[in-house]
Scaffold this active site. Structure first.
Site, PDB file in Angstrom:
ATOM      1  N   LEU A 209     -80.868  43.064 -11.744  1.00 46.27           N
ATOM      2  CA  LEU A 209     -80.350  41.693 -11.775  1.00 46.27           C
ATOM      3  C   LEU A 209     -78.916  41.742 -12.252  1.00 46.27           C
ATOM      4  O   LEU A 209     -78.650  42.201 -13.367  1.00 46.27           O
ATOM      5  CB  LEU A 209     -81.192  40.959 -12.825  1.00 46.27           C
ATOM      6  CG  LEU A 209     -81.521  39.487 -12.692  1.00 46.27           C
ATOM      7  CD1 LEU A 209     -82.108  39.187 -11.331  1.00 46.27           C
ATOM      8  CD2 LEU A 209     -82.511  39.102 -13.792  1.00 46.27           C
ATOM      9  N   HIS A 210     -77.965  41.321 -11.402  1.00 44.95           N
ATOM     10  CA  HIS A 210     -76.591  41.265 -11.912  1.00 44.95           C
ATOM     11  C   HIS A 210     -75.724  40.206 -11.245  1.00 44.95           C
ATOM     12  O   HIS A 210     -74.576  40.035 -11.618  1.00 44.95           O
ATOM     13  CB  HIS A 210     -75.912  42.638 -11.757  1.00 44.95           C
ATOM     14  CG  HIS A 210     -75.552  42.950 -10.330  1.00 44.95           C
ATOM     15  ND1 HIS A 210     -76.474  43.307  -9.386  1.00 44.95           N
ATOM     16  CD2 HIS A 210     -74.369  42.928  -9.683  1.00 44.95           C
ATOM     17  CE1 HIS A 210     -75.887  43.515  -8.227  1.00 44.95           C
ATOM     18  NE2 HIS A 210     -74.594  43.283  -8.366  1.00 44.95           N
ATOM     19  N   ARG A 211     -76.263  39.474 -10.249  1.00 46.52           N
ATOM     20  CA  ARG A 211     -75.443  38.456  -9.576  1.00 46.52           C
ATOM     21  C   ARG A 211     -75.091  37.335 -10.546  1.00 46.52           C
ATOM     22  O   ARG A 211     -75.992  36.826 -11.237  1.00 46.52           O
ATOM     23  CB  ARG A 211     -76.206  37.815  -8.415  1.00 46.52           C
ATOM     24  CG  ARG A 211     -76.540  38.747  -7.324  1.00 46.52           C
ATOM     25  CD  ARG A 211     -75.397  38.961  -6.360  1.00 46.52           C
ATOM     26  NE  ARG A 211     -75.692  40.146  -5.588  1.00 46.52           N
ATOM     27  CZ  ARG A 211     -74.791  41.018  -5.156  1.00 46.52           C
ATOM     28  NH1 ARG A 211     -73.509  40.836  -5.407  1.00 46.52           N
ATOM     29  NH2 ARG A 211     -75.148  42.072  -4.475  1.00 46.52           N
ATOM     30  N   ARG A 244     -72.998  43.629 -17.088  1.00 47.79           N
ATOM     31  CA  ARG A 244     -72.769  42.174 -17.052  1.00 47.79           C
ATOM     32  C   ARG A 244     -73.997  41.433 -17.583  1.00 47.79           C
ATOM     33  O   ARG A 244     -73.902  40.497 -18.383  1.00 47.79           O
ATOM     34  CB  ARG A 244     -72.495  41.734 -15.604  1.00 47.79           C
ATOM     35  CG  ARG A 244     -72.493  40.238 -15.402  1.00 47.79           C
ATOM     36  CD  ARG A 244     -72.554  39.895 -13.923  1.00 47.79           C
ATOM     37  NE  ARG A 244     -71.278  40.037 -13.246  1.00 47.79           N
ATOM     38  CZ  ARG A 244     -70.291  39.139 -13.296  1.00 47.79           C
ATOM     39  NH1 ARG A 244     -70.419  38.041 -13.991  1.00 47.79           N
ATOM     40  NH2 ARG A 244     -69.168  39.347 -12.641  1.00 47.79           N
ATOM     41  N   ASP A 284     -81.592  41.457  -7.027  1.00 48.45           N
ATOM     42  CA  ASP A 284     -80.595  40.606  -6.363  1.00 48.45           C
ATOM     43  C   ASP A 284     -79.457  41.467  -5.813  1.00 48.45           C
ATOM     44  O   ASP A 284     -78.399  40.971  -5.457  1.00 48.45           O
ATOM     45  CB  ASP A 284     -80.075  39.504  -7.295  1.00 48.45           C
ATOM     46  CG  ASP A 284     -79.381  40.040  -8.536  1.00 48.45           C
ATOM     47  OD1 ASP A 284     -79.207  41.270  -8.675  1.00 48.45           O
ATOM     48  OD2 ASP A 284     -78.986  39.206  -9.384  1.00 48.45           O
TER      49      ASP A 284
END
Ligand code: UD1
Length: 365
Positions: A209-211, A244, A284
């Site tokens: 998950l990083h969007r 992030r 994602d």
């Protein structure tokens, strides 16, 4: 090292770029008809986001390192452009090759277009249709500026033609990321990551998950983590956390549910082993949608659109967006043995980089 006359400069900057340039550099160097050099912009700089990939993929040390680091989009893009312009003026390359859709891709393409240097884009023509994603802007602009466009899947050509790009510049060659995957699978299989984490094949899920749309909004991230907490307790969810996302989790003081296991980012070989042996993958990412399709592992994509539709029409991917009820329903189907089956898209055969090298040598050498 002094630049070779007539060289092609390959640019990489962020984690998903490294597995794309590796087979290209190798194919070019093996045939030896077109001298090549590697530029690292430094968009990603942590050892776990960059160095480990150079080591594991056998990439040579970059010939030039721009060391730009993180910043806002405008400042990061501008810093890459300023530093890269000096490199192009000094080395006078025959062409510059960029891959993917990150800020380094568009920044270097723009520099070359202004200096009249041939731009080559590998992974051209992918479109999500969603301009709220920074990558979509990067794709649109890079393809407009490119002189040679190499597409990974058949959906890309109509996208490019619709945008007025001359068909003569476009070559369907397949997927270079899959070249790297197929080449490294035997090594990945030797990874001890499952043992180190106390996991058994097919008895866990993997999450990435990083969007910004998923992690920069506290509510969206909270809803997702809550839904993951509703998965059966006997299916641990292993989560190598992007820097992030790590920052956002710390800012929201969110630890996640008890079945979630947070890890530092993994290297390439460990990560491929982790997803290959997972019961299912939640992600994602763009590249992971492709890798799970080739590995035949069910993938639930936590986005409402994809620039890689072939992974849905032919592969194992299902878009669940931010619909957590749908995500849980699809997880239940997979656990009941009713996961989506798929086939491998055309030309995802491990030889895309060789096809690209042959075309480049014909046109540029
Ligand atoms: C970038 C790409 C994205 C790609 C992703 C893969 C753009 C617009 N986005 O997103 O398309 O899917 O890489 O990882 O180019 N950070 C570190 N260490 C690092 C790199 C980043 O701590 O080595 C942290 C910094 O706080 C930084 C943040 O992560 O501000 C985001 O990094 P950035 O390169 O801006 O974007 P990504 O989210 O990694």
């Amino acid at each position: 090292m002094a630049p070779a006359p007539g060289e092609i400069l390959l640019v990489a900057g962020a984690r998903p770029n490294f597995m794309k340039v590796a087979p290209l550099l190798e194919a070019l160097r093996q045939s030896g008809r077109l001298p090549s050099a590697l530029v690292h912009t430094g968009q990603h700089y942590d050892s776990s986001m960059s160095e480990v990939f150079f080591h594991e993929l056998g990439l040579p040390a970059p010939d030039v390192h721009l060391g730009v680091g993180s910043d806002s989009h405008a400042r990061q893009t501008a810093r890459i452009m300023t530093a890269f312009e000096a490199v192009v003026l000094e080395r006078r390359p025959r062409a510059v090759l960029v891959v993917g859709d990150v800020n380094s891709t568009v920044a270097c393409a723009l520099v070359c277009a202004k200096l009249g240097v041939t731009v080559v884009h590998v992974e051209a023509g992918l479109r999500s249709g969603d301009r709220s994603m920074p990558e979509e802007i990067n794709r649109l602009v890079t393809d407009q500026l490119s002189d040679l466009l190499f597409t990974p899947s058949e959906d890309a050509l109509p996208n490019l033609l619709r945008e007025g790009i001359d068909e003569k510049k476009i070559h369907f060659v397949g997927n270079v990321m899959i070249d790297t995957l197929l080449r490294h699978l035997p090594l990945a299989d030797n990874s001890t990551v499952l043992k180190r984490l106390g996991l058994e094949p097919k008895k866990y899920a993997a999450l990435t998950l990083h969007r910004p749309a998923n992690v920069d909004d506290e509510k969206s991230l909270g809803a997702l983590l809550d839904a993951i907490g509703q998965l059966p307790a006997e299916l641990p969810v292993v989560f190598p956390v992007h820097p992030r996302t790590r920052e956002r989790l710390a800012a929201y003081a969110a630890a996640g549910p008890a079945n979630l296991r947070l890890l530092d980012p993994l290297g390439y070989l460990d990560f491929m082993k982790l997803i290959k042996d997972a019961r299912l993958v939640l992600t994602d990412s763009g590249g992971i949608q492709e890798e799970t399709t080739v590995l035949g592992v069910p993938c639930l994509t936590l986005r409402s659109n994809t620039e890689r539709p072939v992974t849905v029409t032919e592969g194992t991917n299902i878009l669940v967006g931010s619909d957590t009820a749908l995500m849980l329903e699809e997880c239940r189907k997979i656990l009941a043995g009713q996961g989506k089956q798929g086939r491998i898209p055309r030309l995802w055969d491990g030889h895309a980089a060789e096809r690209i090298a042959a075309i480049l040598e014909n046109q540029l050498a």
